[in-house]
Design a protein around this motif. Structure first.
Motif, PDB file in Angstrom:
ATOM      1  N   ASP A 444     -28.424 -30.368  -9.536  1.00  0.00           N
ATOM      2  CA  ASP A 444     -28.414 -31.798  -9.239  1.00  0.00           C
ATOM      3  C   ASP A 444     -29.724 -32.472  -9.637  1.00  0.00           C
ATOM      4  O   ASP A 444     -30.818 -31.936  -9.420  1.00  0.00           O
ATOM      5  CB  ASP A 444     -28.172 -31.994  -7.736  1.00  0.00           C
ATOM      6  CG  ASP A 444     -28.194 -33.449  -7.331  1.00  0.00           C
ATOM      7  OD1 ASP A 444     -27.283 -34.192  -7.732  1.00  0.00           O
ATOM      8  OD2 ASP A 444     -29.139 -33.852  -6.625  1.00  0.00           O
ATOM      9  N   HIS A 445     -29.612 -33.657 -10.239  1.00  0.00           N
ATOM     10  CA  HIS A 445     -30.757 -34.514 -10.531  1.00  0.00           C
ATOM     11  C   HIS A 445     -31.843 -33.789 -11.343  1.00  0.00           C
ATOM     12  O   HIS A 445     -33.040 -33.952 -11.082  1.00  0.00           O
ATOM     13  CB  HIS A 445     -31.357 -35.083  -9.247  1.00  0.00           C
ATOM     14  CG  HIS A 445     -30.680 -36.345  -8.797  1.00  0.00           C
ATOM     15  ND1 HIS A 445     -29.761 -36.350  -7.778  1.00  0.00           N
ATOM     16  CD2 HIS A 445     -30.761 -37.614  -9.231  1.00  0.00           C
ATOM     17  CE1 HIS A 445     -29.324 -37.592  -7.587  1.00  0.00           C
ATOM     18  NE2 HIS A 445     -29.912 -38.382  -8.469  1.00  0.00           N
ATOM     19  N   THR A 478     -24.237 -32.305 -10.826  1.00  0.00           N
ATOM     20  CA  THR A 478     -24.226 -33.725 -10.496  1.00  0.00           C
ATOM     21  C   THR A 478     -25.536 -34.412 -10.841  1.00  0.00           C
ATOM     22  O   THR A 478     -26.624 -33.867 -10.675  1.00  0.00           O
ATOM     23  CB  THR A 478     -23.947 -33.912  -8.995  1.00  0.00           C
ATOM     24  OG1 THR A 478     -24.891 -33.129  -8.246  1.00  0.00           O
ATOM     25  CG2 THR A 478     -22.541 -33.446  -8.636  1.00  0.00           C
ATOM     26  N   ASN A 479     -25.408 -35.644 -11.336  1.00  0.00           N
ATOM     27  CA  ASN A 479     -26.541 -36.576 -11.465  1.00  0.00           C
ATOM     28  C   ASN A 479     -27.669 -36.039 -12.344  1.00  0.00           C
ATOM     29  O   ASN A 479     -28.845 -36.339 -12.110  1.00  0.00           O
ATOM     30  CB  ASN A 479     -27.093 -36.923 -10.076  1.00  0.00           C
ATOM     31  CG  ASN A 479     -26.012 -37.404  -9.133  1.00  0.00           C
ATOM     32  OD1 ASN A 479     -25.239 -38.293  -9.455  1.00  0.00           O
ATOM     33  ND2 ASN A 479     -25.922 -36.764  -7.970  1.00  0.00           N
ATOM     34  N   ASN A 480     -27.314 -35.254 -13.362  1.00  0.00           N
ATOM     35  CA  ASN A 480     -28.326 -34.746 -14.278  1.00  0.00           C
ATOM     36  C   ASN A 480     -28.457 -35.659 -15.491  1.00  0.00           C
ATOM     37  O   ASN A 480     -27.483 -36.277 -15.932  1.00  0.00           O
ATOM     38  CB  ASN A 480     -27.947 -33.335 -14.737  1.00  0.00           C
ATOM     39  CG  ASN A 480     -27.863 -32.369 -13.577  1.00  0.00           C
ATOM     40  OD1 ASN A 480     -28.863 -31.940 -13.030  1.00  0.00           O
ATOM     41  ND2 ASN A 480     -26.631 -32.028 -13.174  1.00  0.00           N
ATOM     42  N   ARG A 481     -29.652 -35.728 -16.028  1.00  0.00           N
ATOM     43  CA  ARG A 481     -29.925 -36.490 -17.254  1.00  0.00           C
ATOM     44  C   ARG A 481     -30.106 -35.487 -18.396  1.00  0.00           C
ATOM     45  O   ARG A 481     -31.026 -34.654 -18.368  1.00  0.00           O
ATOM     46  CB  ARG A 481     -31.191 -37.329 -17.091  1.00  0.00           C
ATOM     47  CG  ARG A 481     -31.722 -37.966 -18.381  1.00  0.00           C
ATOM     48  CD  ARG A 481     -32.960 -38.785 -18.094  1.00  0.00           C
ATOM     49  NE  ARG A 481     -32.618 -39.913 -17.259  1.00  0.00           N
ATOM     50  CZ  ARG A 481     -32.279 -41.117 -17.729  1.00  0.00           C
ATOM     51  NH1 ARG A 481     -32.281 -41.338 -19.016  1.00  0.00           N
ATOM     52  NH2 ARG A 481     -31.968 -42.092 -16.910  1.00  0.00           N
ATOM     53  N   ILE A 498     -22.984 -29.944 -21.010  1.00  0.00           N
ATOM     54  CA  ILE A 498     -22.577 -29.198 -19.816  1.00  0.00           C
ATOM     55  C   ILE A 498     -21.419 -28.298 -20.226  1.00  0.00           C
ATOM     56  O   ILE A 498     -20.424 -28.767 -20.786  1.00  0.00           O
ATOM     57  CB  ILE A 498     -22.165 -30.136 -18.673  1.00  0.00           C
ATOM     58  CG1 ILE A 498     -23.367 -30.967 -18.212  1.00  0.00           C
ATOM     59  CG2 ILE A 498     -21.582 -29.350 -17.503  1.00  0.00           C
ATOM     60  CD1 ILE A 498     -23.033 -32.023 -17.173  1.00  0.00           C
ATOM     61  N   ASN A 512     -23.370 -37.538 -14.178  1.00  0.00           N
ATOM     62  CA  ASN A 512     -24.338 -37.104 -15.183  1.00  0.00           C
ATOM     63  C   ASN A 512     -24.442 -38.122 -16.320  1.00  0.00           C
ATOM     64  O   ASN A 512     -23.448 -38.763 -16.684  1.00  0.00           O
ATOM     65  CB  ASN A 512     -23.918 -35.751 -15.760  1.00  0.00           C
ATOM     66  CG  ASN A 512     -23.822 -34.688 -14.689  1.00  0.00           C
ATOM     67  OD1 ASN A 512     -24.817 -34.169 -14.217  1.00  0.00           O
ATOM     68  ND2 ASN A 512     -22.581 -34.357 -14.288  1.00  0.00           N
ATOM     69  N   TYR A 513     -25.638 -38.252 -16.868  1.00  0.00           N
ATOM     70  CA  TYR A 513     -25.860 -39.075 -18.056  1.00  0.00           C
ATOM     71  C   TYR A 513     -26.143 -38.145 -19.220  1.00  0.00           C
ATOM     72  O   TYR A 513     -27.131 -37.399 -19.213  1.00  0.00           O
ATOM     73  CB  TYR A 513     -27.024 -40.032 -17.842  1.00  0.00           C
ATOM     74  CG  TYR A 513     -27.419 -40.810 -19.087  1.00  0.00           C
ATOM     75  CD1 TYR A 513     -26.457 -41.458 -19.859  1.00  0.00           C
ATOM     76  CD2 TYR A 513     -28.755 -40.907 -19.477  1.00  0.00           C
ATOM     77  CE1 TYR A 513     -26.820 -42.181 -20.990  1.00  0.00           C
ATOM     78  CE2 TYR A 513     -29.126 -41.632 -20.604  1.00  0.00           C
ATOM     79  CZ  TYR A 513     -28.157 -42.265 -21.361  1.00  0.00           C
ATOM     80  OH  TYR A 513     -28.516 -42.976 -22.483  1.00  0.00           O
ATOM     81  N   ILE A 514     -25.252 -38.165 -20.212  1.00  0.00           N
ATOM     82  CA  ILE A 514     -25.375 -37.311 -21.387  1.00  0.00           C
ATOM     83  C   ILE A 514     -25.457 -38.208 -22.618  1.00  0.00           C
ATOM     84  O   ILE A 514     -24.548 -39.010 -22.871  1.00  0.00           O
ATOM     85  CB  ILE A 514     -24.170 -36.357 -21.505  1.00  0.00           C
ATOM     86  CG1 ILE A 514     -24.100 -35.442 -20.282  1.00  0.00           C
ATOM     87  CG2 ILE A 514     -24.245 -35.552 -22.788  1.00  0.00           C
ATOM     88  CD1 ILE A 514     -22.819 -34.615 -20.214  1.00  0.00           C
ATOM     89  N   ASN A 543     -19.021 -39.764 -15.090  1.00  0.00           N
ATOM     90  CA  ASN A 543     -20.138 -39.449 -15.966  1.00  0.00           C
ATOM     91  C   ASN A 543     -20.270 -40.506 -17.060  1.00  0.00           C
ATOM     92  O   ASN A 543     -19.286 -41.148 -17.440  1.00  0.00           O
ATOM     93  CB  ASN A 543     -19.923 -38.083 -16.619  1.00  0.00           C
ATOM     94  CG  ASN A 543     -19.766 -36.975 -15.599  1.00  0.00           C
ATOM     95  OD1 ASN A 543     -20.733 -36.487 -15.043  1.00  0.00           O
ATOM     96  ND2 ASN A 543     -18.507 -36.576 -15.338  1.00  0.00           N
ATOM     97  N   ALA A 605     -29.555 -40.955 -12.786  1.00  0.00           N
ATOM     98  CA  ALA A 605     -29.495 -39.533 -13.118  1.00  0.00           C
ATOM     99  C   ALA A 605     -30.869 -38.995 -13.475  1.00  0.00           C
ATOM    100  O   ALA A 605     -31.735 -39.711 -13.988  1.00  0.00           O
ATOM    101  CB  ALA A 605     -28.530 -39.312 -14.280  1.00  0.00           C
TER     102      ALA A 605
END
Length: 741
Positions: A444-445, A478-481, A498, A512-514, A543, A605
């Protein structure tokens, strides 16, 4: 170990005891005793462990073991570098101890040894003796990674790989090298990476160290399903990416070479570097800190640097299977689920830990991985830490056994608010954060960027029965950049920002922001969220996914079931999810601007709080009229402006073939994106801009070679018509053309 008394009652006695406690008056609150603080310093010794007489880190550990009662213990490390010649090992007797930086200090646990005594050579290089017993694989000069001297790629037509070796020693000049057996071949085939040392040269034929080469070739029956199609001797093998570690290749500033006979390192300095004054370090010690079977250990504020990963320099080499795990050993059990693969050596390893906390810790300049949580580690966290300049991946959580014994199940571990950048520097198949057969893992994050392959990978087992019913479940990504991953210059294919495998009920991928995964690829290959193989029972929700080389979400296998993609914001479309019960609903697709709600998700994110979001650019072609000189098959020119990179159109093979879009009126054009089609057919073409249909006084930009996904052309012109016109042979084949004002 500090022990506390616990009374356990059962049956009628338990009820009576509970009643007694409920009726008794509450005792006055008592403050917990202040922790016992022990001091350590880089050159500490003795057993006092006080401010005036600090201990070594091992001395402080031993002193902590002598503290009795329930009093907490805190070991504070003074500023400086702790040169470790062996790992600091913590076991059950070290439970409950906090290892922390002293106030204002920046302690470094280092596995490096200095390389000194440099002498100048006539060709501008400098040479130094390696420390005794050390085989330098990496070299860091004033904290900057040097590169093992490497050459150009060698195509399969010359360097033809077989199960027993490779041709090309004569044509490449390797046969004339002074020490070819110091050199390694580095090969990438799809998602796999191989590093094997040359063992012998006979005429034009090279053989390689064993078991490295056998484990990299077909026929072992110890690898994943159908993986003989991605071995060094497979039809997918195209080239040696480069040979490295030969003096004949030492021609670029910042390169070095190791001479195993003379036991010397030779380095070509970069501009401004003076070997008489710089500090050169090579990693030597593996596993700087090992926590084995301990509970309630806390590690905070420390820095791990210059830890080694020795296996690739041995005859085992690096026979990469997936995600930085390798096949080792000359023999082993037949297995197609990757149970017996070997994780890379890591600076920090936690085995069977409970409630271990690693916080605000830095991992940098490593020859292997950052941190490993394995062998039943549970309820442990890796938080607010930084990983930069690692040869392998940042964090490995869990193992590859699908149904381990109860004490070996990895569960409820958390990896959060970390920053991962420039990992997989040497072993480009490594991922940023990997989790195997884990239950309840939270990722997360985190912020992950500038990576050669997938950023986050959760699950294992491919389409094997083991992956159907395992301990995998309830994981949260969750919530990863995640930005600039699967970077195409590293040629690692078949991955995603991911990536998942295996049936894992209750798993969620959300928030998530990809941005920019496999962006600029040469083929349809890199994904945003990749539900690979038997990935099942996974929810992909909310996302923000933009600028992806292939699909924003991929679930291609019909045996990956019950996956659901809902409420995501994306700039393209994707085919429906495969597999029984899988659905796509209420997704915001084909966007050429991100709405405020999506921007807010993307900004939240990552590890750093409010982060930058790369906004999409309006697409003028979306409302234009597309035509082409001819059509191959039933596809229409309009497929190229439908906002979907998974649909194509192509012309017949004809001289001067073209595709174009009429914007309706002359508009300012600032940028054009040309997205190649699946077969990569478009090569050697002009992009023309004109205000009239006859293309009078057209502005022309020529592109050599094949179009990418995408080829980006910046311009500053007025145009109503934008045309892609073939100048070479073949046909125009495109999946998308975007015209930005």
């Amino acid at each position: 170990m500090r022990k506390s008394l616990r009374v356990v009652t059962t049956g009628i006695a338990a009820v009576a005891a509970a009643a007694t406690v409920a009726l008794a008056p509450l005792p006055a609150a008592q403050a917990a005793p202040a922790p016992k603080v022990l001091r350590a310093a880089p050159h500490g010794s003795g057993t006092d462990c006080t401010v005036g007489h600090p201990c070594s880190v091992e001395g402080a550990r031993d002193a902590a073991r002598r503290v009795t009662g329930d009093r907490a213990v805190r070991v504070e490390l003074a500023d400086g570098t702790y040169a470790l010649t062996r790992p600091l090992k913590l076991g059950p007797d070290d439970s409950g101890v906090t290892w922390a930086a002293a106030p204002g200090a920046e302690p470094v646990l280092s596995g490096g040894r200095a390389v000194t005594g440099w002498t100048a050579n006539a060709d501008g290089t400098w040479t130094a003796k390696a420390p005794e017993g050390v085989t330098p694989r990496q070299l860091f000069v004033d904290g900057r990674r040097a590169v093992r001297a490497r050459g150009a790629s060698c195509a399969a037509a010359v360097c033809d790989a077989t199960k027993t070796g490779m041709t090309g020693a004569g044509k490449t000049g390797i046969a004339q090298w002074a020490r070819p057996t110091d050199a390694e071949a580095v090969i990438s085939v799809r998602w796999r990476n191989y590093h094997c040392r040359i063992a012998s040269v006979t005429g034009d034929v090279m053989t390689f160290a064993q078991p490295c080469w056998t484990n990299s070739a077909s026929g072992t029956n110890r690898t994943g399903p159908a993986w003989d199609s991605t071995t060094v001797d497979s039809t997918r093998y195209a080239k040696v990416a480069f040979f490295e570690n030969a003096p004949e290749l030492l021609d670029q500033p910042g390169e070095f070479v190791w001479n195993s006979t003379a036991r010397t390192v030779t380095y070509l300095p970069r501009k401004g570097e003076d070997p008489r004054r710089f500090r050169a370090v090579t990693p030597v010690t593996e596993n700087l800190l090992v926590v084995d079977g301990a509970r309630d250990v806390r590690v905070t504020g420390l820095r791990f640097a210059y830890a080694a990963y020795r296996q690739p320099s041995t005859d085992e080499g690096y026979a990469g299977m997936q995600a930085g795990l390798t096949l080792t050993g000359a023999t082993g059990p037949v297995d197609h689920a990757g149970r017996y693969y070997t994780k890379p050596a890591a600076a920090l390893t936690v085995r069977g830990g409970r409630h271990v906390v690693v916080d605000r810790t830095e991992f940098t300049h490593l020859g292997g991985a950052g941190a490993v949580f394995e062998q039943g580690t549970q309820d442990s966290t890796l938080t607010r830490s930084r990983f930069t300049d690692l040869s392998s991946g940042a964090a490995y959580i869990g193992d590859t056994e699908p149904l381990p014994a109860a004490e070996l199940v990895g569960a409820r571990n958390t990896v959060s608010y970390n920053t991962v950048r420039d990992t997989g520097v040497e072993y480009t198949d490594a991922v940023g954060i990997w989790a195997g057969y884990e239950a309840g893992t939270v990722i997360d994050h985190n912020t992950l960027q500038d990576l050669p392959y997938s950023a986050i990978s959760v699950g294992w087992g491919w389409n094997q029965p083991e992956a159907q019913k395992s301990v995998l479940r309830d994981n949260r990504i969750t919530n990863n950049r995640i930005t600039d991953v699967m970077r195409v210059e590293h040629e690692q294919h078949d991955g995603g920002a991911i990536y998942t495998q295996g049936a894992q009920p209750g798993t969620v991928v959300s928030g998530n922001y990809i941005n920019r995964s496999a962006y600029g690829n040469t083929e349809r290959d890199g994904n945003g969220i990749y539900l690979d193989e038997q990935s099942s029972h996974i929810a992909v929700t909310g996302n923000v996914i933009t600028r992806i080389g292939y699909k924003w979400v991929s679930n291609w296998a019909d045996y990956g079931i019950d996956n659901h993609a809902t409420g995501n914001w994306v700039d393209t479309d994707a085919p429906a999810l495969a597999g029984t019960g899988s659905t796509m609903s209420d997704n915001h697709t084909g966007l050429d601007r991100l709405p405020a709600e999506a921007v807010a998700v993307a900004e939240r994110a990552g590890a750093q709080g409010r982060g930058r979001v790369e906004q999409l650019r309006p697409d003028l072609a979306r409302t234009g009229t597309a035509t082409q000189s001819s059509t191959d098959g039933a596809a229409t020119a309009a497929r190229v402006v439908d906002g979907d990179t998974s649909t194509d159109s192509r012309t017949l093979a004809e001289a001067g073939a073209w595709w174009q879009v009429d914007l309706g009126t002359a508009r300012h054009v600032g940028q054009v994106e040309i997205w190649n089609d699946a077969a990569m057919t478009t090569g050697a073409f002009d992009v023309q801009f004109a205000e009239d249909a006859a293309f009078t006084d057209a502005t022309t930009v020529h592109v050599d070679g094949k179009a990418l996904r995408p080829t980006v052309i910046d311009t500053d012109t007025q145009a109503r018509y934008v045309r892609v016109r073939l100048t070479g042979t073949g046909r125009v084949g495109l999946s998308q053309v975007l015209v930005h004002p």
